[in-house]
Design an enzyme around this catalytic site. Structure first.
Site, PDB file in Angstrom:
ATOM      1  N   ASN A  19      61.209  25.281  24.903  1.00 61.04           N
ATOM      2  CA  ASN A  19      60.386  24.657  23.874  1.00 61.04           C
ATOM      3  C   ASN A  19      61.274  23.776  23.000  1.00 61.04           C
ATOM      4  O   ASN A  19      62.058  24.276  22.197  1.00 61.04           O
ATOM      5  CB  ASN A  19      59.696  25.732  23.029  1.00 61.04           C
ATOM      6  CG  ASN A  19      58.878  25.140  21.899  1.00 61.04           C
ATOM      7  OD1 ASN A  19      58.577  23.947  21.875  1.00 61.04           O
ATOM      8  ND2 ASN A  19      58.504  25.982  20.941  1.00 61.04           N
ATOM      9  N   LYS A  21      60.350  21.741  20.674  1.00 63.02           N
ATOM     10  CA  LYS A  21      59.815  21.563  19.323  1.00 63.02           C
ATOM     11  C   LYS A  21      59.858  20.079  18.940  1.00 63.02           C
ATOM     12  O   LYS A  21      59.612  19.223  19.780  1.00 63.02           O
ATOM     13  CB  LYS A  21      60.556  22.464  18.341  1.00 63.02           C
ATOM     14  CG  LYS A  21      60.574  23.934  18.805  1.00 63.02           C
ATOM     15  CD  LYS A  21      61.159  24.877  17.808  1.00 63.02           C
ATOM     16  CE  LYS A  21      61.166  26.292  18.384  1.00 63.02           C
ATOM     17  NZ  LYS A  21      61.624  27.295  17.417  1.00 63.02           N
ATOM     18  N   HIS A 111      52.027  29.561  18.787  1.00 59.23           N
ATOM     19  CA  HIS A 111      53.434  29.725  18.428  1.00 59.23           C
ATOM     20  C   HIS A 111      53.545  30.128  16.961  1.00 59.23           C
ATOM     21  O   HIS A 111      52.736  29.730  16.124  1.00 59.23           O
ATOM     22  CB  HIS A 111      54.198  28.419  18.681  1.00 59.23           C
ATOM     23  CG  HIS A 111      55.685  28.574  18.619  1.00 59.23           C
ATOM     24  ND1 HIS A 111      56.373  28.584  17.420  1.00 59.23           N
ATOM     25  CD2 HIS A 111      56.617  28.738  19.587  1.00 59.23           C
ATOM     26  CE1 HIS A 111      57.658  28.740  17.656  1.00 59.23           C
ATOM     27  NE2 HIS A 111      57.830  28.842  18.975  1.00 59.23           N
ATOM     28  N   GLU A 113      55.324  29.175  14.636  1.00 60.27           N
ATOM     29  CA  GLU A 113      55.403  28.071  13.677  1.00 60.27           C
ATOM     30  C   GLU A 113      54.030  27.474  13.414  1.00 60.27           C
ATOM     31  O   GLU A 113      53.735  27.037  12.288  1.00 60.27           O
ATOM     32  CB  GLU A 113      56.376  27.009  14.203  1.00 60.27           C
ATOM     33  CG  GLU A 113      57.812  27.492  14.202  1.00 60.27           C
ATOM     34  CD  GLU A 113      58.717  26.743  15.167  1.00 60.27           C
ATOM     35  OE1 GLU A 113      59.899  27.104  15.244  1.00 60.27           O
ATOM     36  OE2 GLU A 113      58.229  25.810  15.851  1.00 60.27           O
ATOM     37  N   GLU A 181      57.360  36.819  20.948  1.00 61.83           N
ATOM     38  CA  GLU A 181      58.386  36.204  20.113  1.00 61.83           C
ATOM     39  C   GLU A 181      58.440  36.901  18.756  1.00 61.83           C
ATOM     40  O   GLU A 181      57.658  36.577  17.858  1.00 61.83           O
ATOM     41  CB  GLU A 181      58.075  34.724  19.887  1.00 61.83           C
ATOM     42  CG  GLU A 181      58.202  33.866  21.120  1.00 61.83           C
ATOM     43  CD  GLU A 181      58.285  32.400  20.737  1.00 61.83           C
ATOM     44  OE1 GLU A 181      59.259  31.743  21.112  1.00 61.83           O
ATOM     45  OE2 GLU A 181      57.372  31.914  20.041  1.00 61.83           O
ATOM     46  N   GLY A 187      65.546  32.000  15.899  1.00 64.07           N
ATOM     47  CA  GLY A 187      66.506  31.178  15.177  1.00 64.07           C
ATOM     48  C   GLY A 187      67.507  31.950  14.351  1.00 64.07           C
ATOM     49  O   GLY A 187      68.345  31.358  13.666  1.00 64.07           O
ATOM     50  N   SER A 227      65.993  33.880  19.983  1.00 63.69           N
ATOM     51  CA  SER A 227      67.461  33.873  20.090  1.00 63.69           C
ATOM     52  C   SER A 227      67.941  34.232  21.498  1.00 63.69           C
ATOM     53  O   SER A 227      68.921  34.968  21.675  1.00 63.69           O
ATOM     54  CB  SER A 227      68.091  34.802  19.049  1.00 63.69           C
ATOM     55  OG  SER A 227      67.810  34.350  17.736  1.00 63.69           O
TER      56      SER A 227
END
Length: 269
Positions: A19, A21, A111, A113, A181, A187, A227
């Site tokens: 991904n 992004k 997702h 985000e 996730e 991250g 990660s």
């Protein structure tokens, strides 16, 4: 891993998805896909051992499509999001019809985000799953908990609840992919342990069995994301219910991502 679990796992071709992004323009995406294909070919990667998919920004998809088709590259690609609506006055949204016209195989829905920054609810994500299936696109349904969720509800409770609602939009017999996730790992550089990932992925497979049946549950690929690196992919892939990875930052690093794709070199026998 039990013998039956090994057989079932081997029946599911692993999927390693990158991904990107909001990174890489269309020229950068062309260069990356070309180099990735060359790198994997030079390393004698067997495309049948793991499917590779990339998720560039929407503005890059036509360029990636042209390259993949022209050179017959063994790389799939998909959209980062999809509208619940097929057409109409929805400024800025991307219809499933548009994604299908670009031969996209997959689309990411739900997702973390999108949930965090755009307020997407589980019901909205179910509508996007339905939209993907209306156009013959495989949704990668993302679920995961925050650190607060984990502390309050324990492992798997939140992602299981999210998935149960999202599956309400799935068409009978249509393919889905699920990506676990944990938001607290994305991250952070601190991934879940392989045991944590297995615990949640097994629970997610149980929900799929409840809602869509055992056959669908056993055929569905469940990915881990958060990660993921070349140094930890092997541990995840040894688990019975982890069938691949949804890779974020590491998917922008050519050699790192290529090494993740070639996880079987790390896993051994």
């Amino acid at each position: 891993m039990a013998v039956d679990s090994v057989a079932q796992k081997h029946a599911r071709v692993p999927l390693i998805a990158g991904n990107w992004k909001m990174n890489l323009d269309h020229l950068q995406s062309i260069a990356f896909v070309q180099k990735l294909a060359w790198t994997l070919k030079d390393a004698q990667h067997d495309p049948g051992s793991a499917e590779v998919a990339v998720f560039p920004p929407f503005t890059d998809l036509r360029s990636v499509q042209t390259l993949v088709n022209a050179d017959d590259l063994p790389i799939a690609y998909g959209g980062q999001d999809i509208s619940a609506h097929d057409s109409g006055a929805y400024t800025g949204e991307i219809s499933g019809a548009f994604l299908k016209a670009l031969d996209t195989k997959y689309v990411i829905v739900g997702h973390s985000e999108r949930r965090q920054y755009h307020g997407e609810t589980d019901e909205a994500i179910a509508a996007k799953v339905a939209a993907a299936h209306r156009h013959g696109i495989v949704p990668i349904i993302c679920v995961g908990e925050t650190a607060e969720d984990l502390e309050q509800h324990g492992p798997s409770a939140v992602p299981v609840a999210q998935l149960r609602v999202a599956l309400g939009g799935a068409a009978q017999g249509a393919e889905i992919v699920v990506a676990y996730e944990p938001v607290w790992a994305i991250g952070s550089g601190l991934a879940a342990t392989s045991e944590q990932a297995q615990q949640v992925c097994a629970a997610l497979r149980g929900v799929i069995a409840e809602v869509l049946g055992d056959d669908v549950a056993q055929a569905t690929r469940i990915l881990y994301g958060g990660s993921v690196k070349a140094s930890n992919i092997a541990g995840f892939m040894r688990e019975a219910d982890v069938d691949g990875a949804l890779v974020g930052g590491a998917s922008l690093l050519l050699d790192e991502f290529a090494s993740i794709v070639r996880f079987q070199k790390h896993v051994g026998t």
